[in-house]
Scaffold this motif. Structure first.
Motif, PDB file in Angstrom:
ATOM      1  N   ARG A  40       0.853  -1.179   0.000  1.00 17.93           N
ATOM      2  CA  ARG A  40       0.000   0.000   0.000  1.00 17.93           C
ATOM      3  C   ARG A  40       0.889   1.230   0.000  1.00 17.93           C
ATOM      4  O   ARG A  40       2.015   1.192   0.490  1.00 17.93           O
ATOM      5  N   TYR A  41       0.361   2.330  -0.516  1.00 14.37           N
ATOM      6  CA  TYR A  41       1.084   3.596  -0.515  1.00 14.37           C
ATOM      7  C   TYR A  41       0.155   4.696  -0.035  1.00 14.37           C
ATOM      8  O   TYR A  41      -1.012   4.748  -0.418  1.00 14.37           O
ATOM      9  N   SER A  42       0.675   5.578   0.838  1.00 13.99           N
ATOM     10  CA  SER A  42      -0.071   6.766   1.239  1.00 13.99           C
ATOM     11  C   SER A  42       0.921   7.910   1.393  1.00 13.99           C
ATOM     12  O   SER A  42       2.123   7.688   1.581  1.00 13.99           O
ATOM     13  N   ALA A  43       0.419   9.129   1.313  1.00 18.38           N
ATOM     14  CA  ALA A  43       1.280  10.299   1.486  1.00 18.38           C
ATOM     15  C   ALA A  43       1.889  10.307   2.891  1.00 18.38           C
ATOM     16  O   ALA A  43       3.041  10.703   3.073  1.00 18.38           O
ATOM     17  N   HIS A  70       4.122   1.015   2.394  1.00 22.87           N
ATOM     18  CA  HIS A  70       4.009   0.226   3.619  1.00 22.87           C
ATOM     19  C   HIS A  70       3.125  -0.986   3.347  1.00 22.87           C
ATOM     20  O   HIS A  70       2.730  -1.223   2.207  1.00 22.87           O
ATOM     21  N   LEU A  71       2.820  -1.734   4.371  1.00 17.01           N
ATOM     22  CA  LEU A  71       2.042  -2.961   4.238  1.00 17.01           C
ATOM     23  C   LEU A  71       0.685  -2.808   4.902  1.00 17.01           C
ATOM     24  O   LEU A  71       0.552  -2.112   5.909  1.00 17.01           O
TER      25      LEU A  71
END
Length: 134
Positions: A53-56, A61-62
């Motif tokens: 997963r990706y977030s600002a 991350h997982l």
């Protein structure tokens, strides 16, 4: 592939040891067990699929998927479960108390180095959470 999380519970927080192929990758910290209530409890023991997963906020991350009654359970950096986590799991290099640790970013990078390449090539990765066998 299986990632094994062996947990020990305490009223102030949950500590764990994360193993891949029997070798410790890092330790973990989580909130105490509070009946799987969103944002205030660690998740139940069981086997859950991990996904990238990706977030600002956290970058790459997982995410732990398939948790009954819960969503957005992340594995991200934090050093104090009660102050920095809302039901997520934080890898740490060293445990310093119940639900507390240090060098979390370093531990997260170590875990990602093992897991992210597999997820990127489509290999399923399962997080199995349990207590130590007696």
């Amino acid at each position: 592939m299986e990632v094994l999380l062996i947990r020990r519970y305490a009223p102030q927080g949950t500590n764990g040891e994360l193993l891949i192929h029997g070798a410790r990758v890092c330790y973990t910290i989580e909130l105490p067990w509070r009946q799987n209530v969103r944002r205030i409890s660690c998740i139940p023991e069981g086997c859950y699929a991990l996904r990238l997963r990706y977030s600002a906020r956290y970058g790459e991350h997982l995410e732990v998927t398939g948790v009954p009654g819960r969503s957005a359970i992340l594995i991200h950096a934090a050093n104090d479960a009660l102050k920095e986590l809302q039901g997520c799991i934080a890898p740490v290099t060293e445990l310093t108390g119940a639900g507390k640790g240090q060098a979390s970013r370093q531990a997260l990078e170590r875990l990602k180095a093992h897991v992210c390449p597999l997820l990127k090539q489509g290999t399923p990765v399962c997080l199995t959470i349990k207590t130590p066998s007696s």
